[in-house]
Every structure is written in C-alpha cells, then in structure tokens.
Design a protein around this motif. Structure first.
Motif, PDB file in Angstrom:
ATOM      1  N   GLU A  40       0.844  -1.196   0.000  1.00  0.00           N
ATOM      2  CA  GLU A  40       0.000   0.000   0.000  1.00  0.00           C
ATOM      3  C   GLU A  40       0.878   1.245   0.000  1.00  0.00           C
ATOM      4  N   THR A  75       0.339  -2.533  -4.744  1.00  0.00           N
ATOM      5  CA  THR A  75      -0.933  -3.173  -5.090  1.00  0.00           C
ATOM      6  C   THR A  75      -2.131  -2.294  -4.764  1.00  0.00           C
ATOM      7  N   ARG A  76      -1.958  -1.341  -3.831  1.00  0.00           N
ATOM      8  CA  ARG A  76      -3.040  -0.417  -3.454  1.00  0.00           C
ATOM      9  C   ARG A  76      -2.469   0.983  -3.344  1.00  0.00           C
ATOM     10  N   ARG A  78      -3.327   4.643  -1.512  1.00  0.00           N
ATOM     11  CA  ARG A  78      -4.147   5.392  -0.551  1.00  0.00           C
ATOM     12  C   ARG A  78      -3.739   6.849  -0.624  1.00  0.00           C
TER      13      ARG A  78
END
Length: 104
Positions: A40, A75-76, A78
């Motif tokens: 993340e 993968t993410r 934020r």
C-alpha cells in the motif's frame, strides 16, 4: 543485487526515486509518496482537490507503477489530503467547535 536479494528494495526505492518520471511532472508537482507498507502506497496531496483527483486517477497511476517497477510492489494506492492545523491546545479542551465559533 540479485546475490544479496536487494531486487525488492531497489524496486521499492524506484517508486520514491522515480516518482516524477512514473506519474508525470504535473501530477508529481502536487503530491508525493510517503510510505510503502505491504503493497500500500500512501500518497499525500497538496490540497483536498488534488487528493480527490488522485483518487479518481488511482487505477491509471497503479497501471503506470506496475509498468515501471513491477506488479507486486504497489498493489493499493491510498491518497490523503493535507493535514489541518490542530485547534486543541493545552491539557484541557472543550468538545465542539471550540474557539472557531466566536470569530466574526
């Protein structure tokens, strides 16, 4: 690098070191990556408007990151806006709006 198994660290470093080249200079001028933990990536935008825009561009940005550093590094995404100043001062505070409700 492969003998010492630094390939993962170099790819993580590439996210931070080549941020402007990956996302483009216009986007990089208004945001910066802060941390990368367990896939993340935390990105801090300079304003709430840019944070909203980056959230809408998240799939595109993830695609660019996958293309430049590999699919398993980030993968993410934020995205957060800037932090507001704290009005809480001292050991005691009053719930609610506090001193702001007495302005003008």
């Amino acid at each position: 690098m492969t003998e010492q198994d630094w390939s993962e660290r170099t790819r993580v470093g590439a996210v931070f070191g080549r941020w402007s080249a990956i996302v483009g200079p216009e986007i990089a001028a208004h945001c910066a990556p802060q941390t990368l933990t367990e896939g993340e990536l935390l990105v801090v935008a300079e304003s709430t408007a840019w944070a909203t825009q980056l959230r809408l561009l998240a799939p595109t940005l993830l695609g660019k990151l996958r293309a430049h550093v590999g699919g398993d590094v980030v993968t993410r995404l934020r995205v957060v806006g800037p932090t507001a100043p704290s009005w809480k001062k001292g050991p005691r505070s009053v719930r609610g709006r506090g001193p702001r409700d007495t302005y003008g």
